[in-house]
Design an enzyme around this catalytic site. Structure first.
Site, mmCIF file in Angstrom:
data_model
loop_
_atom_site.group_PDB
_atom_site.id
_atom_site.type_symbol
_atom_site.label_atom_id
_atom_site.label_comp_id
_atom_site.label_asym_id
_atom_site.label_seq_id
_atom_site.Cartn_x
_atom_site.Cartn_y
_atom_site.Cartn_z
ATOM 1 N N ASN A 1 39.293 -25.252 -12.770
ATOM 2 C CA ASN A 1 40.506 -24.907 -13.507
ATOM 3 C C ASN A 1 41.202 -26.211 -13.904
ATOM 4 O O ASN A 1 41.841 -26.845 -13.080
ATOM 5 C CB ASN A 1 41.412 -24.052 -12.596
ATOM 6 C CG ASN A 1 42.767 -23.764 -13.220
ATOM 7 O OD1 ASN A 1 42.973 -23.989 -14.410
ATOM 8 N ND2 ASN A 1 43.692 -23.262 -12.415
ATOM 9 N N LYS B 1 43.664 -26.644 -15.790
ATOM 10 C CA LYS B 1 45.109 -26.484 -16.025
ATOM 11 C C LYS B 1 45.497 -27.176 -17.344
ATOM 12 O O LYS B 1 44.676 -27.243 -18.251
ATOM 13 C CB LYS B 1 45.903 -27.010 -14.831
ATOM 14 C CG LYS B 1 45.410 -26.393 -13.508
ATOM 15 C CD LYS B 1 46.321 -26.617 -12.362
ATOM 16 C CE LYS B 1 45.738 -25.957 -11.122
ATOM 17 N NZ LYS B 1 46.604 -26.058 -9.973
ATOM 18 N N GLU C 1 50.745 -20.255 -10.660
ATOM 19 C CA GLU C 1 51.605 -21.009 -11.581
ATOM 20 C C GLU C 1 52.093 -20.105 -12.713
ATOM 21 O O GLU C 1 53.224 -20.225 -13.173
ATOM 22 C CB GLU C 1 50.847 -22.243 -12.118
ATOM 23 C CG GLU C 1 50.726 -23.307 -11.031
ATOM 24 C CD GLU C 1 49.510 -24.206 -11.138
ATOM 25 O OE1 GLU C 1 48.876 -24.269 -12.206
ATOM 26 O OE2 GLU C 1 49.184 -24.852 -10.112
ATOM 27 N N GLY D 1 47.381 -28.039 -5.040
ATOM 28 C CA GLY D 1 47.819 -29.347 -5.529
ATOM 29 C C GLY D 1 48.583 -30.166 -4.506
ATOM 30 O O GLY D 1 49.191 -31.175 -4.837
HETATM 31 P P1 PGA Z 1 44.072 -27.479 -6.665
HETATM 32 O O1 PGA Z 1 44.341 -26.222 -7.615
HETATM 33 O O2 PGA Z 1 42.595 -27.513 -6.370
HETATM 34 O O3 PGA Z 1 44.536 -28.672 -7.440
HETATM 35 O O4 PGA Z 1 44.877 -27.255 -5.410
HETATM 36 C C1 PGA Z 1 43.695 -24.994 -7.417
HETATM 37 C C2 PGA Z 1 44.214 -23.976 -8.396
HETATM 38 O O5 PGA Z 1 45.412 -23.955 -8.656
HETATM 39 O O6 PGA Z 1 43.454 -23.163 -8.948
#
Ligand code: PGA
Length: 256
Positions: A10, A12, A102, A178
């Site tokens: 992902n 983002k 999110e 995150g």
């Molecule tokens: P992350 O994000 O691996 O940066 O913690 C995972 C996600 O939000 O799908």
């Protein structure tokens, strides 16, 4: 039944379309088709990059599945800024993330909206990756299962057993996204198993057996092997670590 793991990157709101092409090509160099035999891998670029990534996947005949991060539930209409599932299907998108924390927290997506998206994504022949997860406050109050299973029940409303069996649910504890904090492999297993039992109750044993449950939240090359070794963890939804082709390649190879 052995479920083939699904590793989903992902991205983002990161990587413009040139950068997305570079990451995809580098990844292809590091993880060839043979190495994708033990895991399915989906890439979820921002909307503006999807066509570019699709072109690379198609022209180089790569074994990666194309993914999206979000979509609307209507086919078309006056929804400024939204993207139709029909358009995604036309681009060859196979997996669509919906209900990411999110989107729920920053953009007001409700359980009801997530359920409509799940239905629309399946109606157009794609696979939803429906995200569920608790906040730190909910975890500390002992409300983890109530929150997570509540989201599962709401998101599966109206789905047939057969449809549920083809879905992916991503368990993503919000406090681990995150932040560098990962749930322990035991925690991940416990919640992924609870999700599967809930699905068995709602949609029957067969659907629960074929549905894939991913873990997400600060997954790294160093943590994937232990997570994937858990009987109810069928893959990972990877954010930050999927932006780095070297790190993500090691995750796609399940940490070996
Ligand atoms: P992350 O994000 O691996 O940066 O913690 C995972 C996600 O939000 O799908």
């Amino acid at each position: 039944m052995s479920r083939k793991p699904l590793i989903s990157g992902n991205w983002k709101m990161n990587l413009n379309h040139f950068e997305a092409i570079q990451v995809t090509q580098k990844l292809a160099y590091l993880v060839g088709k043979d190495e994708l035999e033990h895991a399915d891998v989906s890439l979820h670029p921002p909307f503006t990059d999807i066509r570019s990534v699709q072109t690379v996947i198609d022209s180089d005949k790569l074994g990666y599945a194309l993914g999206a991060q979000h979509c609307h539930w209507e086919d078309k209409g006056a929804f400024t800024g939204e993207v139709s599932p029909v358009f995604l299907a036309k681009l060859g998108v196979q997996y669509v993330i919906c209900g990411h924390s999110e989107r729920r927290e920053l953009f007001g997506e409700t359980d009801e909206m997530v359920a409509k998206k799940v239905a629309a994504i399946q109606q157009h022949g794609m696979t939803p990756i429906m995200c569920v997860g608790e906040t730190l406050a909910e975890r500390e109050a002992g409300d983890t299962e109530a929150k997570v299973l509540g989201q599962v029940r709401a998101g599966l409303a109206g789905r047939t057993s057969e449809q549920v069996g083809r879905m992916v649910i991503a368990y993503e504890p919000i406090w681990a996204i995150g932040t560098g904090r990962t749930a322990t492999a035991e925690d991940a297993q416990q919640l992924c198993a609870a999700i599967r039992s809930c699905v068995a109750e709602l949609s029957g044993a067969e659907a629960a057996d074929t549905l894939r449950v991913q873990y997400g939240g600060s997954v790294k090359a160093g943590t994937i092997a232990e997570l994937i070794a858990q009987p109810d963890v069928d893959g990972a939804l990877v954010g930050g670590a999927s932006l780095d082709a070297d790190e993500f390649a090691r995750i796609c190879k399940l940490g070996v």
